[in-house]
Design an enzyme around this catalytic site. Structure first.
Site, PDB file in Angstrom:
ATOM      1  N   GLN A 126       0.844  -1.195   0.000  1.00 36.99           N
ATOM      2  CA  GLN A 126       0.000   0.000   0.000  1.00 36.99           C
ATOM      3  C   GLN A 126       0.885   1.253   0.000  1.00 36.99           C
ATOM      4  O   GLN A 126       1.594   1.503   0.977  1.00 36.99           O
ATOM      5  CB  GLN A 126      -0.855  -0.014   1.279  1.00 36.99           C
ATOM      6  CG  GLN A 126      -1.704   1.207   1.504  1.00 36.99           C
ATOM      7  CD  GLN A 126      -2.225   1.267   2.944  1.00 36.99           C
ATOM      8  OE1 GLN A 126      -1.547   0.806   3.867  1.00 36.99           O
ATOM      9  NE2 GLN A 126      -3.403   1.818   3.137  1.00 36.99           N
ATOM     10  N   GLY A 127       0.823   2.020  -1.070  1.00 38.42           N
ATOM     11  CA  GLY A 127       1.661   3.221  -1.166  1.00 38.42           C
ATOM     12  C   GLY A 127       0.844   4.469  -0.872  1.00 38.42           C
ATOM     13  O   GLY A 127       0.412   5.166  -1.794  1.00 38.42           O
ATOM     14  N   TYR A 128       0.629   4.726   0.398  1.00 37.59           N
ATOM     15  CA  TYR A 128      -0.109   5.933   0.801  1.00 37.59           C
ATOM     16  C   TYR A 128       0.857   6.960   1.395  1.00 37.59           C
ATOM     17  O   TYR A 128       1.030   8.044   0.892  1.00 37.59           O
ATOM     18  CB  TYR A 128      -1.156   5.591   1.880  1.00 37.59           C
ATOM     19  CG  TYR A 128      -2.475   5.034   1.400  1.00 37.59           C
ATOM     20  CD1 TYR A 128      -2.607   4.413   0.174  1.00 37.59           C
ATOM     21  CD2 TYR A 128      -3.612   5.124   2.213  1.00 37.59           C
ATOM     22  CE1 TYR A 128      -3.818   3.896  -0.242  1.00 37.59           C
ATOM     23  CE2 TYR A 128      -4.831   4.606   1.802  1.00 37.59           C
ATOM     24  CZ  TYR A 128      -4.931   3.996   0.589  1.00 37.59           C
ATOM     25  OH  TYR A 128      -6.135   3.488   0.188  1.00 37.59           O
ATOM     26  N   SER A 129       1.480   6.592   2.536  1.00 36.07           N
ATOM     27  CA  SER A 129       2.232   7.563   3.338  1.00 36.07           C
ATOM     28  C   SER A 129       3.456   8.109   2.610  1.00 36.07           C
ATOM     29  O   SER A 129       4.122   7.384   1.863  1.00 36.07           O
ATOM     30  CB  SER A 129       2.701   6.914   4.636  1.00 36.07           C
ATOM     31  OG  SER A 129       1.622   6.353   5.303  1.00 36.07           O
ATOM     32  N   SER A 161       4.724  -1.250   3.985  1.00 36.09           N
ATOM     33  CA  SER A 161       4.876  -2.632   4.460  1.00 36.09           C
ATOM     34  C   SER A 161       4.957  -3.574   3.263  1.00 36.09           C
ATOM     35  O   SER A 161       4.252  -3.371   2.263  1.00 36.09           O
ATOM     36  CB  SER A 161       3.674  -3.040   5.329  1.00 36.09           C
ATOM     37  OG  SER A 161       3.504  -2.144   6.382  1.00 36.09           O
ATOM     38  N   GLU A 244      -9.174  -1.354   6.147  1.00 39.84           N
ATOM     39  CA  GLU A 244      -7.909  -1.515   6.881  1.00 39.84           C
ATOM     40  C   GLU A 244      -8.168  -1.405   8.379  1.00 39.84           C
ATOM     41  O   GLU A 244      -7.679  -2.202   9.170  1.00 39.84           O
ATOM     42  CB  GLU A 244      -6.914  -0.428   6.445  1.00 39.84           C
ATOM     43  CG  GLU A 244      -5.609  -0.497   7.231  1.00 39.84           C
ATOM     44  CD  GLU A 244      -4.531   0.449   6.697  1.00 39.84           C
ATOM     45  OE1 GLU A 244      -4.870   1.377   5.941  1.00 39.84           O
ATOM     46  OE2 GLU A 244      -3.356   0.243   7.049  1.00 39.84           O
TER      47      GLU A 244
HETATM   48  C1  LIG Z   1       3.754  -0.811  11.419  1.00 41.11           C
HETATM   49  C2  LIG Z   1       3.359   0.223  10.407  1.00 41.11           C
HETATM   50  C3  LIG Z   1       3.022  -0.168   9.128  1.00 41.11           C
HETATM   51  C4  LIG Z   1       2.671   0.784   8.180  1.00 41.11           C
HETATM   52  N1  LIG Z   1       2.377   0.340   6.912  1.00 41.11           N
HETATM   53  C5  LIG Z   1       2.081   1.261   5.965  1.00 41.11           C
HETATM   54  C6  LIG Z   1       1.852   0.843   4.615  1.00 41.11           C
HETATM   55  O1  LIG Z   1       1.920  -0.338   4.277  1.00 41.11           O
HETATM   56  N2  LIG Z   1       1.583   1.780   3.697  1.00 41.11           N
HETATM   57  C7  LIG Z   1       1.489   3.122   4.002  1.00 41.11           C
HETATM   58  O2  LIG Z   1       1.192   3.910   3.119  1.00 41.11           O
HETATM   59  N3  LIG Z   1       1.715   3.547   5.278  1.00 41.11           N
HETATM   60  C8  LIG Z   1       2.020   2.652   6.247  1.00 41.11           C
HETATM   61  N4  LIG Z   1       2.283   3.071   7.533  1.00 41.11           N
HETATM   62  C9  LIG Z   1       2.283   4.515   7.816  1.00 41.11           C
HETATM   63  C10 LIG Z   1       1.148   4.965   8.708  1.00 41.11           C
HETATM   64  O3  LIG Z   1      -0.088   4.921   8.070  1.00 41.11           O
HETATM   65  C11 LIG Z   1       1.546   6.362   9.204  1.00 41.11           C
HETATM   66  O4  LIG Z   1       2.681   6.168  10.042  1.00 41.11           O
HETATM   67  C12 LIG Z   1       0.446   7.034   9.987  1.00 41.11           C
HETATM   68  O5  LIG Z   1      -0.599   7.409   9.117  1.00 41.11           O
HETATM   69  C13 LIG Z   1       0.948   8.263  10.768  1.00 41.11           C
HETATM   70  O6  LIG Z   1       1.610   9.153   9.939  1.00 41.11           O
HETATM   71  P1  LIG Z   1       3.073   9.718  10.297  1.00 41.11           P
HETATM   72  O7  LIG Z   1       3.948   8.548  10.637  1.00 41.11           O
HETATM   73  O8  LIG Z   1       3.485  10.601   9.176  1.00 41.11           O
HETATM   74  O9  LIG Z   1       2.889  10.559  11.636  1.00 41.11           O
HETATM   75  P2  LIG Z   1       2.395  12.076  11.747  1.00 41.11           P
HETATM   76  O10 LIG Z   1       1.148  12.239  10.963  1.00 41.11           O
HETATM   77  O11 LIG Z   1       3.543  12.986  11.447  1.00 41.11           O
HETATM   78  O12 LIG Z   1       2.057  12.143  13.278  1.00 41.11           O
HETATM   79  C14 LIG Z   1       3.046  12.292  14.296  1.00 41.11           C
HETATM   80  C15 LIG Z   1       2.309  12.395  15.625  1.00 41.11           C
HETATM   81  O13 LIG Z   1       1.459  13.557  15.645  1.00 41.11           O
HETATM   82  C16 LIG Z   1       0.128  13.186  15.935  1.00 41.11           C
HETATM   83  N5  LIG Z   1      -0.820  13.983  15.163  1.00 41.11           N
HETATM   84  C17 LIG Z   1      -0.734  14.337  13.850  1.00 41.11           C
HETATM   85  N6  LIG Z   1      -1.809  15.083  13.492  1.00 41.11           N
HETATM   86  C18 LIG Z   1      -2.593  15.184  14.604  1.00 41.11           C
HETATM   87  C19 LIG Z   1      -3.843  15.807  14.882  1.00 41.11           C
HETATM   88  N7  LIG Z   1      -4.518  16.462  13.954  1.00 41.11           N
HETATM   89  N8  LIG Z   1      -4.344  15.695  16.152  1.00 41.11           N
HETATM   90  C20 LIG Z   1      -3.668  15.034  17.130  1.00 41.11           C
HETATM   91  N9  LIG Z   1      -2.485  14.422  16.926  1.00 41.11           N
HETATM   92  C21 LIG Z   1      -1.951  14.495  15.688  1.00 41.11           C
HETATM   93  C22 LIG Z   1       0.033  11.729  15.482  1.00 41.11           C
HETATM   94  O14 LIG Z   1      -1.028  11.053  16.117  1.00 41.11           O
HETATM   95  C23 LIG Z   1       1.403  11.199  15.890  1.00 41.11           C
HETATM   96  O15 LIG Z   1       1.441  10.861  17.246  1.00 41.11           O
HETATM   97  C24 LIG Z   1       2.650   2.149   8.509  1.00 41.11           C
HETATM   98  C25 LIG Z   1       3.002   2.562   9.788  1.00 41.11           C
HETATM   99  C26 LIG Z   1       3.363   1.614  10.742  1.00 41.11           C
HETATM  100  C27 LIG Z   1       3.763   2.100  12.093  1.00 41.11           C
END
Ligand SMILES: Cc1cc2nc3c(=O)[nH]c(=O)nc-3n(C[C@H](O)[C@H](O)[C@H](O)COP(=O)(O)OP(=O)(O)OC[C@H]3O[C@@H](n4cnc5c(N)ncnc54)[C@H](O)[C@@H]3O)c2cc1C
Length: 397
Positions: A126-129, A161, A244
């Site tokens: 999944q290429g989202y983040s 992932s 998901e």
């Molecule tokens: C084990 C694992 C597997 C993953 N697999 C995939 C995958 O296959 N494909 C993919 O695309 N992504 C994947 N991800 C990414 C995941 O979806 C993102 O890590 C997640 O959406 C959070 O984004 P970020 O890491 O950029 O954190 P950020 O968005 O930068 O957040 C950092 C912190 O700030 C807090 N925060 C941010 N905005 C707010 C708000 N408005 N209010 C309160 N708190 C806030 C967050 O809760 C967090 O604690 C994976 C992540 C993990 C840990």
């Protein structure tokens, strides 16, 4: 919800039990972060043939083709959980992409991708983040520019992932850079072997590289690979996210994990006393058990809502947050129950369950973040579920 079963349903339960007993020697674990092995592929095929996996997916797309029957699905889940039998693959392709394609895919996309994905022959990522687009996913910048009938995709993704094992990616790209941020996104499917893709593993605290950075340089993808219409990617992505989050908080998987913890606490002893008989440990176990049961009954509320065609409301919103936190806390109790053995992780004579408790403890901490962080889930619950005021945007604070 009336929990009493008719004689027909009791007969169905016997049928499932019979299947599980007959095939006990063929149980094969779900594929983890690696490509599925032969035994797992065979187990998956057996489950599909008998309607225990892909049950309601039409036969023309490689499923079993049963009418949706919520009670039968519940019986299957209960019996598999009780027997400790693996339910087949629950990877991103099956649990997220397949339901999305069924909802919004073209006929050609459904015919081409669903069957091999269900059988585990095609592995997806999944290429989202992106580095600047996690919780604020709509800020994504990976761009797709038109080149004849194709797009040329450039940019990067992160936390992808299984990208190193995947054959294909479902990916969000920006096709209309001038449009408002939610409107210019498209959802595209393309092979990971396409020239211009580089995957760099990111090692996590489990010791393995569960996810990766993925870089795209002029990756050529036909425009026909867009799912759900060009510029409609935000809606398609949200359809996927709904599935998901349901999968990540599945109460049946959590209940199965609780059963394993109970077994562990019955087996492990300190000074000859079983840990389950230790009042402090038992108290912690019972607190978790109460929460697992709550989520199980919350799951029945979801079933009732889908039987009556109503929105599940709050019952649906709490699943991901509660389920992921519970899974981690169950693993944490297992680590405490193991005492000094809980710090072992590498192979050794005292390691229990091949280190799976330790791995879960570390990996599941990540799942409280993956698929939408706990903080974001709490925002959703407070704003959409409880009707509290919307969080002020940073610019207006
Ligand atoms: C084990 C694992 C597997 C993953 N697999 C995939 C995958 O296959 N494909 C993919 O695309 N992504 C994947 N991800 C990414 C995941 O979806 C993102 O890590 C997640 O959406 C959070 O984004 P970020 O890491 O950029 O954190 P950020 O968005 O930068 O957040 C950092 C912190 O700030 C807090 N925060 C941010 N905005 C707010 C708000 N408005 N209010 C309160 N708190 C806030 C967050 O809760 C967090 O604690 C994976 C992540 C993990 C840990």
């Amino acid at each position: 919800m009336d929990l009493k079963l008719t004689p027909e349903m009791e007969a169905f339960r016997d049928e499932v039990r019979g299947f599980l007993q007959t095939h006990e020697d063929r149980y094969a674990p779900n594929a983890g972060d690696e490509r599925p092995r032969e035994a797992a592929l065979e187990w998956q095929a057996l489950l599909i043939d008998h309607g225990y996996a892909a049950r309601t997916i039409p036969r023309e797309y490689g499923g079993y083709g049963a009418e949706p029957d919520i009670l039968k699905s519940r019986i299957i889940t209960e019996e598999f959980t009780a027997a400790g039998a693996p339910r087949g693959f629950a990877n991103q392709g099956i649990s997220m992409l397949v339901p999305t394609l069924l909802e919004v895919g073209s006929e050609e996309q459904k015919k081409r991708w669903i069957a091999p994905t269900l059988r585990g022959e095609v592995v997806w990522c999944q290429g989202y983040s992106e580095p600047g687009a996690g919780s604020d996913l709509a800020s994504l910048q990976t761009k797709a520019t038109e080149d004849g009938d194709d797009f040329l995709i450039s940019g990067s993704k992160i936390w992808t992932s299984t990208a190193a094992q995947a054959d294909m990616i479902f990916c969000l790209v920006r096709t209309e850079p001038q449009a408002p941020k939610h409107d210019g996104i498209s959802y595209v499917l393309f092979p990971m072997k396409t020239p211009g893709i580089e995957v760099r593993p990111l090692k996590t605290m489990t010791g393995s590289a569960e996810f990766n950075e993925v870089f795209f340089t002029d990756v050529r993808v036909p425009q026909s690979a867009v799912v759900g219409g060009r510029g409609r990617g935000w809606f398609v992505a949200n359809a996927t996210l709904k599935h998901e989050r349901g999968m990540l908080g599945d109460p049946n998987a959590t209940e199965a994990r609780l059963h394993s913890l109970i077994e562990l606490m019955k087996t492990e002893r300190v000074d000859g006393v079983r840990l389950i008989d230790d009042p402090v440990m038992c108290d912690r176990l019972m607190q978790l058990q109460a929460r697992v049961l709550t989520m199980k009954f919350n799951g029945l509320r979801l079933l009732t809502a889908s039987m009556t065609g109503e929105s599940a409301g709050m019952a649906g919103l709490v699943v991901k947050l509660q389920g992921c936190e519970l899974n981690h806390q169950i693993a944490a109790l297992a680590i405490d129950a193991l005492g000094e053995l809980g710090v072992l992780y590498e192979d050794g004579p005292y390691l229990r369950s091949k280190g799976s408790w330790q791995r879960s403890y570390m990996f599941d901490l990540g799942l409280i973040i993956g698929g939408g962080t706990a903080q974001i889930q709490k925002n959703i619950i407070s704003e959409r579920g409880l009707g509290m005021p919307r969080e002020p945007k940073l610019a207006s604070v």
